[in-house]
Design a protein around this motif. Structure first.
Motif, PDB file in Angstrom:
ATOM      1  N   LYS A 204      19.703   0.024 -10.762  1.00  8.56           N
ATOM      2  CA  LYS A 204      19.930   0.271  -9.337  1.00  8.56           C
ATOM      3  C   LYS A 204      18.850  -0.428  -8.542  1.00  8.56           C
ATOM      4  CE  LYS A 204      22.010   4.763 -10.195  1.00  8.56           C
ATOM      5  NZ  LYS A 204      21.938   6.203 -10.000  1.00  8.56           N
ATOM      6  N   GLU A 205      19.109  -0.638  -7.293  1.00 12.11           N
ATOM      7  CA  GLU A 205      18.126  -1.251  -6.405  1.00 12.11           C
ATOM      8  C   GLU A 205      17.870  -0.348  -5.226  1.00 12.11           C
ATOM      9  OE1 GLU A 205      19.600  -5.086  -5.324  1.00 12.11           O
ATOM     10  OE2 GLU A 205      18.532  -6.042  -6.944  1.00 12.11           O
ATOM     11  N   GLU A 206      16.628  -0.354  -4.768  1.00 14.80           N
ATOM     12  CA  GLU A 206      16.260   0.429  -3.592  1.00 14.80           C
ATOM     13  C   GLU A 206      15.895  -0.542  -2.486  1.00 14.80           C
ATOM     14  OE1 GLU A 206      12.920   3.732  -2.250  1.00 14.80           O
ATOM     15  OE2 GLU A 206      13.052   3.100  -4.331  1.00 14.80           O
ATOM     16  N   THR A 207      16.539  -0.388  -1.328  1.00 10.72           N
ATOM     17  CA  THR A 207      16.230  -1.268  -0.204  1.00 10.72           C
ATOM     18  C   THR A 207      14.959  -0.786   0.474  1.00 10.72           C
ATOM     19  OG1 THR A 207      18.558  -1.692   0.137  1.00 10.72           O
ATOM     20  CG2 THR A 207      17.111  -2.208   1.966  1.00 10.72           C
ATOM     21  N   LEU A 208      14.018  -1.694   0.626  1.00  8.18           N
ATOM     22  CA  LEU A 208      12.742  -1.346   1.261  1.00  8.18           C
ATOM     23  C   LEU A 208      12.501  -2.221   2.472  1.00  8.18           C
ATOM     24  CD1 LEU A 208      10.425  -1.196  -1.889  1.00  8.18           C
ATOM     25  CD2 LEU A 208      11.422   0.732  -0.695  1.00  8.18           C
ATOM     26  N   SER A 209      11.776  -1.675   3.413  1.00  7.40           N
ATOM     27  CA  SER A 209      11.336  -2.491   4.530  1.00  7.40           C
ATOM     28  C   SER A 209       9.860  -2.767   4.307  1.00  7.40           C
ATOM     29  CB  SER A 209      11.547  -1.760   5.863  1.00  7.40           C
ATOM     30  OG  SER A 209      10.988  -2.524   6.907  1.00  7.40           O
ATOM     31  N   GLY A 210       9.585  -3.880   3.648  1.00  2.49           N
ATOM     32  CA  GLY A 210       8.211  -4.224   3.316  1.00  2.49           C
ATOM     33  C   GLY A 210       7.322  -4.378   4.525  1.00  2.49           C
ATOM     34  N   VAL A 211       7.866  -4.963   5.601  1.00  4.70           N
ATOM     35  CA  VAL A 211       7.068  -5.157   6.821  1.00  4.70           C
ATOM     36  C   VAL A 211       6.650  -3.809   7.398  1.00  4.70           C
ATOM     37  CG1 VAL A 211       7.115  -6.032   9.187  1.00  4.70           C
ATOM     38  CG2 VAL A 211       8.100  -7.390   7.357  1.00  4.70           C
ATOM     39  N   ASP A 212       7.575  -2.846   7.394  1.00  6.97           N
ATOM     40  CA  ASP A 212       7.261  -1.504   7.893  1.00  6.97           C
ATOM     41  C   ASP A 212       6.147  -0.858   7.079  1.00  6.97           C
ATOM     42  OD1 ASP A 212      10.634  -0.537   8.893  1.00  6.97           O
ATOM     43  OD2 ASP A 212       9.047  -1.545   9.992  1.00  6.97           O
ATOM     44  N   ILE A 213       6.249  -0.989   5.743  1.00  7.23           N
ATOM     45  CA  ILE A 213       5.224  -0.397   4.876  1.00  7.23           C
ATOM     46  C   ILE A 213       3.877  -1.063   5.119  1.00  7.23           C
ATOM     47  CG2 ILE A 213       4.513  -0.027   2.473  1.00  7.23           C
ATOM     48  CD1 ILE A 213       7.521   0.020   1.747  1.00  7.23           C
ATOM     49  N   ALA A 214       3.880  -2.401   5.188  1.00 10.08           N
ATOM     50  CA  ALA A 214       2.635  -3.143   5.428  1.00 10.08           C
ATOM     51  C   ALA A 214       2.017  -2.735   6.762  1.00 10.08           C
ATOM     52  CB  ALA A 214       2.909  -4.650   5.418  1.00 10.08           C
ATOM     53  N   ALA A 215       2.859  -2.596   7.798  1.00 11.02           N
ATOM     54  CA  ALA A 215       2.370  -2.218   9.129  1.00 11.02           C
ATOM     55  C   ALA A 215       1.748  -0.834   9.115  1.00 11.02           C
ATOM     56  CB  ALA A 215       3.515  -2.268  10.143  1.00 11.02           C
ATOM     57  N   GLU A 216       2.384   0.102   8.418  1.00 14.45           N
ATOM     58  CA  GLU A 216       1.844   1.464   8.359  1.00 14.45           C
ATOM     59  C   GLU A 216       0.520   1.505   7.602  1.00 14.45           C
ATOM     60  OE1 GLU A 216       6.110   3.695   8.045  1.00 14.45           O
ATOM     61  OE2 GLU A 216       4.322   4.851   7.600  1.00 14.45           O
ATOM     62  N   ILE A 217       0.411   0.684   6.556  1.00 12.52           N
ATOM     63  CA  ILE A 217      -0.847   0.629   5.802  1.00 12.52           C
ATOM     64  C   ILE A 217      -1.955   0.064   6.678  1.00 12.52           C
ATOM     65  CG2 ILE A 217      -2.041  -0.468   3.849  1.00 12.52           C
ATOM     66  CD1 ILE A 217       0.646  -0.325   2.319  1.00 12.52           C
ATOM     67  N   VAL A 218      -1.678  -1.049   7.361  1.00  9.58           N
ATOM     68  CA  VAL A 218      -2.686  -1.660   8.246  1.00  9.58           C
ATOM     69  C   VAL A 218      -3.058  -0.687   9.367  1.00  9.58           C
ATOM     70  CG1 VAL A 218      -3.176  -3.575   9.828  1.00  9.58           C
ATOM     71  CG2 VAL A 218      -1.942  -4.008   7.710  1.00  9.58           C
ATOM     72  N   ASN A 219      -2.077   0.082   9.831  1.00 12.25           N
ATOM     73  CA  ASN A 219      -2.330   1.074  10.888  1.00 12.25           C
ATOM     74  C   ASN A 219      -3.416   2.061  10.501  1.00 12.25           C
ATOM     75  OD1 ASN A 219      -1.042   0.910  13.373  1.00 12.25           O
ATOM     76  ND2 ASN A 219       0.914   1.535  12.537  1.00 12.25           N
ATOM     77  N   VAL A 220      -3.389   2.498   9.236  1.00 13.42           N
ATOM     78  CA  VAL A 220      -4.326   3.542   8.829  1.00 13.42           C
ATOM     79  C   VAL A 220      -5.603   3.002   8.185  1.00 13.42           C
ATOM     80  CG1 VAL A 220      -2.608   5.348   8.630  1.00 13.42           C
ATOM     81  CG2 VAL A 220      -3.034   3.898   6.671  1.00 13.42           C
ATOM     82  N   LEU A 221      -5.716   1.682   8.081  1.00 15.25           N
ATOM     83  CA  LEU A 221      -6.981   1.083   7.662  1.00 15.25           C
ATOM     84  C   LEU A 221      -7.974   1.185   8.814  1.00 15.25           C
ATOM     85  CD1 LEU A 221      -5.793  -2.221   5.894  1.00 15.25           C
ATOM     86  CD2 LEU A 221      -6.968  -0.312   4.783  1.00 15.25           C
ATOM     87  N   PRO A 222      -9.290   1.188   8.524  1.00 16.28           N
ATOM     88  CA  PRO A 222     -10.259   1.097   9.623  1.00 16.28           C
ATOM     89  C   PRO A 222      -9.932  -0.124  10.488  1.00 16.28           C
ATOM     90  CG  PRO A 222     -11.388   1.579   7.579  1.00 16.28           C
ATOM     91  CD  PRO A 222      -9.951   1.316   7.221  1.00 16.28           C
ATOM     92  N   LYS A 223     -10.113   0.011  11.787  1.00 15.66           N
ATOM     93  CA  LYS A 223      -9.661  -0.994  12.752  1.00 15.66           C
ATOM     94  C   LYS A 223     -10.141  -2.406  12.411  1.00 15.66           C
ATOM     95  CE  LYS A 223      -9.356  -1.706  17.735  1.00 15.66           C
ATOM     96  NZ  LYS A 223      -9.778  -1.224  19.061  1.00 15.66           N
ATOM     97  N   GLU A 224     -11.464  -2.531  12.082  1.00 17.24           N
ATOM     98  CA  GLU A 224     -12.005  -3.870  11.833  1.00 17.24           C
ATOM     99  C   GLU A 224     -11.405  -4.515  10.597  1.00 17.24           C
ATOM    100  OE1 GLU A 224     -15.528  -1.985  11.850  1.00 17.24           O
ATOM    101  OE2 GLU A 224     -15.743  -2.143  14.005  1.00 17.24           O
ATOM    102  N   LEU A 225     -11.234  -3.691   9.527  1.00 20.71           N
ATOM    103  CA  LEU A 225     -10.668  -4.241   8.301  1.00 20.71           C
ATOM    104  C   LEU A 225      -9.214  -4.642   8.516  1.00 20.71           C
ATOM    105  CD1 LEU A 225     -10.810  -4.907   5.302  1.00 20.71           C
ATOM    106  CD2 LEU A 225     -10.318  -2.495   4.787  1.00 20.71           C
ATOM    107  N   GLY A 226      -8.465  -3.816   9.242  1.00 19.78           N
ATOM    108  CA  GLY A 226      -7.066  -4.132   9.546  1.00 19.78           C
ATOM    109  C   GLY A 226      -6.940  -5.442  10.308  1.00 19.78           C
TER     110      GLY A 226
END
Length: 345
Positions: A204-226
């Motif tokens: 089976k395959e699971e459809t993912l929104s990679g851009v959404d996941i990447a954006a949420e990860i960058v969101n919660v990184l410290p501001k400078e590192l993001g």
């Protein structure tokens, strides 16, 4: 004189409060009591006035209201069948061999998900040490299965560079490019973590929104590192960096803002844009703004929304874009905060 024929009412011609009043009048008393317990005082006042003023609905109108409510509830929270009932239904519907195979596959999927949930509980530094020497694509696949906050914690412990590769930048870039991931690929990735990890489904395959996941990860990184990671991505792929940045704050993310941030937004946002943007918005977003207004201002705002009437979908989207732009501006200026702001030690 002949008696005047009453106009047949249709749910499409009714306003939200009228539909809500009719729906409550159709529900059992205990259900209505439960609903009232979750409403705000001004909402209860409006509903009581509406209930007292409505005429008993026709059978056809009552059916329309109930069907519409059911469809909306399905979108908000899909109706689920209790596991025991589901098993009984399947036993009647499927031959024993097919049922056994289906349940075996389902259990395998659930076991696989449980393994990644266990990974969520592990120390981020420990997880980073396990995966840091893997290919960036493998790291991206692993982190895509975790909650963004956990993934962000792990990324901070990954080495910035291995040879010529900026690992953190490369991982975010690869997460953003994920569209589908097969269960076989996940199985392969799982075995790189530890032998005990099991497969997640078969074929089976699971459809993912990679851009959404990447954006949420960058969101919660410290501001400078993001920002540093985004700048590195922009050097190589400007459009990808822009896409990630655009996804970093969505209209639905307003619920994650604290009350101080909402107050600051209300100071600068255009009232008409806010009225249009909140048309059809989730109740929790509307409540977020109303709860940070005075009782009188909140009441007037709701009245203005009702007077506004139906609004084009395109107008709502444009208004929401303006609200998001305003919020992003406040975040960039440091007036309000969104995401992680502290360095990890």
């Amino acid at each position: 004189m002949p008696e005047e024929k009453k106009e047949k009412k249709d749910s499409k011609n009714l306003k939200g409060p009228e539909k809500a009043a009719i729906l409550l009048s159709l529900l059992p008393e205990e259900a209505t009591v439960t609903i009232f317990k979750h409403l705000k005082e001004h909402e209860i006042e409006r509903l009581i006035k509406q209930i007292l003023s409505i005429e008993p609905p026709s059978k056809e109108l009552a059916k329309q209201i109930l069907e519409e409510a059911f469809e909306q509830l399905k979108e908000v929270a899909p109706i689920k069948i209790a596991p025991d009932n589901l098993k009984k239904i399947l036993e009647q519907a499927l031959p024993p061999d097919k049922l056994e195979k289906l349940l075996a596959e389902t259990l395998t999927v659930e076991e696989g998900k449980a393994i990644f949930r266990e990974l969520e509980k592990m120390d981020p530094k420990f997880v980073a040490n396990i995966i840091q020497n893997e290919h960036p694509q493998v790291i991206a696949l692993i982190l895509s299965q975790l909650k963004p906050v956990k993934a962000a914690e792990i990324i901070q412990y990954l080495p910035k560079r291995l040879g010529v590769t900026n690992v953190q930048e490369e991982v975010i870039k690869r997460i953003a490019s994920i569209e589908k991931i097969s269960s076989d690929m996940l199985k392969m990735v799982a075995t790189t973590l530890e032998e005990e990890l099991l497969t997640i489904g078969a074929g089976k395959e699971e459809t993912l929104s990679g851009v959404d996941i990447a954006a949420e990860i960058v969101n919660v990184l410290p501001k400078e590192l993001g920002q540093e990671i985004l700048e590195e991505i922009r050097k190589e792929n400007p459009s990808l960096a822009d896409t990630i940045e655009e996804k970093m704050f969505k209209f639905e993310d307003i619920v994650k803002l604290d009350n101080r941030a909402i107050i600051e937004i209300l100071k600068v946002v255009d009232k008409n844009d806010l009225l249009i943007a909140l048309k059809g918005a989730p109740q929790e977003i509307l409540d977020k703004f109303l709860s940070n207004m005075s009782k009188r201002a909140a009441q007037m705002f709701l009245e203005d929304m009702e007077i506004l009437g139906p609004v084009k979908k395109s107008d709502v989207e444009n208004a929401r874009k303006k609200i998001i732009a305003t919020i992003k501006g406040l975040i960039e200026k440091g007036v309000i905060e969104y995401g992680a702001g502290e360095e990890m030690i």
